[in-house]
Design an enzyme around this catalytic site. Structure first.
Site, PDB file in Angstrom:
ATOM      1  N   HIS A   1      42.833  55.827  22.458  1.00 19.31           N
ATOM      2  CA  HIS A   1      41.976  56.345  23.531  1.00 19.31           C
ATOM      3  C   HIS A   1      41.790  55.340  24.669  1.00 19.31           C
ATOM      4  CE1 HIS A   1      41.544  59.457  20.676  1.00 19.31           C
ATOM      5  NE2 HIS A   1      40.454  60.000  21.169  1.00 19.31           N
TER       6      HIS A   1
ATOM      7  N   GLY B   1      46.031  52.328  12.994  1.00 24.46           N
ATOM      8  CA  GLY B   1      44.727  52.382  13.665  1.00 24.46           C
ATOM      9  C   GLY B   1      44.794  52.043  15.140  1.00 24.46           C
TER      10      GLY B   1
HETATM   11  N1  SAH Z   1      43.456  63.530  15.267  1.00 21.91           N
HETATM   12  C1  SAH Z   1      42.726  62.816  14.214  1.00 21.91           C
HETATM   13  C2  SAH Z   1      42.142  61.501  14.693  1.00 21.91           C
HETATM   14  C3  SAH Z   1      43.130  60.559  15.315  1.00 21.91           C
HETATM   15  S1  SAH Z   1      42.458  58.926  15.494  1.00 21.91           S
HETATM   16  C4  SAH Z   1      41.625  63.725  13.690  1.00 21.91           C
HETATM   17  O1  SAH Z   1      40.964  64.370  14.526  1.00 21.91           O
HETATM   18  O2  SAH Z   1      41.421  63.812  12.493  1.00 21.91           O
HETATM   19  C5  SAH Z   1      43.682  58.175  16.477  1.00 21.91           C
HETATM   20  C6  SAH Z   1      44.941  57.791  15.724  1.00 21.91           C
HETATM   21  O3  SAH Z   1      45.907  57.419  16.700  1.00 21.91           O
HETATM   22  C7  SAH Z   1      44.815  56.601  14.773  1.00 21.91           C
HETATM   23  O4  SAH Z   1      45.131  56.997  13.461  1.00 21.91           O
HETATM   24  C8  SAH Z   1      45.822  55.563  15.304  1.00 21.91           C
HETATM   25  O5  SAH Z   1      46.560  54.895  14.290  1.00 21.91           O
HETATM   26  C9  SAH Z   1      46.734  56.423  16.148  1.00 21.91           C
HETATM   27  N2  SAH Z   1      47.384  55.701  17.242  1.00 21.91           N
HETATM   28  C10 SAH Z   1      46.783  54.973  18.212  1.00 21.91           C
HETATM   29  N3  SAH Z   1      47.690  54.485  19.076  1.00 21.91           N
HETATM   30  C11 SAH Z   1      48.905  54.905  18.629  1.00 21.91           C
HETATM   31  C12 SAH Z   1      50.245  54.733  19.090  1.00 21.91           C
HETATM   32  N4  SAH Z   1      50.508  54.014  20.185  1.00 21.91           N
HETATM   33  N5  SAH Z   1      51.248  55.291  18.388  1.00 21.91           N
HETATM   34  C13 SAH Z   1      50.980  56.023  17.265  1.00 21.91           C
HETATM   35  N6  SAH Z   1      49.745  56.242  16.799  1.00 21.91           N
HETATM   36  C14 SAH Z   1      48.709  55.690  17.459  1.00 21.91           C
HETATM   37 MG    MG Z   2      39.622  62.486  18.754  1.00 23.57          MG
END
Ligand code: SAH
Ligand code: MG
Length: 215
Positions: A144, A75
């Site tokens: 984000h 997450g």
């Molecule tokens: N693309 C997906 C939503 C992604 S939500 C959709 O549209 O269905 C953002 C995800 O990024 C989360 O699951 C989180 O675990 C992951 N994330 C955030 N920072 C990260 C990092 N530094 N390395 C790997 N994954 C990361």
């Molecule tokens: Mg998104």
């Protein structure tokens, strides 16, 4: 918007998967992935529960491409307990951490896309450091906040092949609509001169790496 139609069975699964990808924007991803998929592999940063990966994977299946999707599955900062978009059903009590991987696996298996969508479980920056394959399409939708989205851009965008696509989600020029870090990074990509915008719809921005001239 597009003449492409996502197979009905995939649409059903995609719309039921947990996630933050509205159908209209998922269809844009599908459309863009169909256009760039024939050139090579697609990479997604931020798999979460597989919703966006179904749209990308459907296009990969149609074009003979493949989707690699990177996530530590613990997450982002902004979806941890206490935050508005936190989903408590994703907590793994054994470790007191989020775990979206089982949901991801269920979504991709239900969509019949296991041959076309490959999960890479780990921190994006670590995977990027060891990545060496030119990408036909890169979709940035991971953390984000300022640091993660900056690291995703710096670590992954160099792998977009000439003529390949760099795609961002959650681009909000108006701060009232959403966080500004992805928007700032997107502007930086434009200002670099390495990419030109080819499509902007909803919060999706599609850029293409400028081909070297005189080739
Ligand atoms: N693309 C997906 C939503 C992604 S939500 C959709 O549209 O269905 C953002 C995800 O990024 C989360 O699951 C989180 O675990 C992951 N994330 C955030 N920072 C990260 C990092 N530094 N390395 C790997 N994954 C990361
Ligand atoms: Mg998104």
């Amino acid at each position: 918007m597009t003449d492409a139609s996502l197979p009905a069975d995939l649409r059903y699964v995609a719309e039921r998967a947990k996630g933050f990808m509205p159908r209209e924007e998922g269809m844009i991803l599908f459309d863009v992935a169909r256009a760039y998929g024939p050139r090579g592999p697609i990479c997604e940063i931020g798999s979460y529960c597989g919703k966006s990966a179904i749209y990308l994977g459907a296009a990969a299946r149609m074009t003979g491409s493949v989707v690699f999707t990177v996530d530590h599955h613990r997450g982002s900062e902004e979806i941890q307990p206490g935050w508005a978009h936190h989903d408590p059903t994703l907590m793994d009590p054994r470790f007191g951490k989020m775990d979206s991987l089982p949901f991801f696996r269920t979504a991709i298996a239900s969509a019949g896309l296991e041959e076309h969508v490959i999960a890479i479980v780990g921190r994006s920056a670590t995977v990027a450091r060891h990545w060496n394959t030119p990408l036909a399409m890169l979709f940035i939708d991971g953390g984000h906040a300022e640091d993660p989205v900056t690291q995703d851009y710096e670590g992954w965008s160099p792998h977009v092949m000439p003529g390949g696509a760099l795609v961002f989600h959650d681009i909000y020029p108006d701060p009232k609509q959403g966080g500004q870090a992805p928007y700032r990074v997107y502007q930086r990509a434009l200002a670099s001169g390495a990419f030109r915008e080819v499509r902007a719809e909803g919060s999706i921005r599609v850029m293409e790496r400028v081909e070297p001239s005189g080739g």
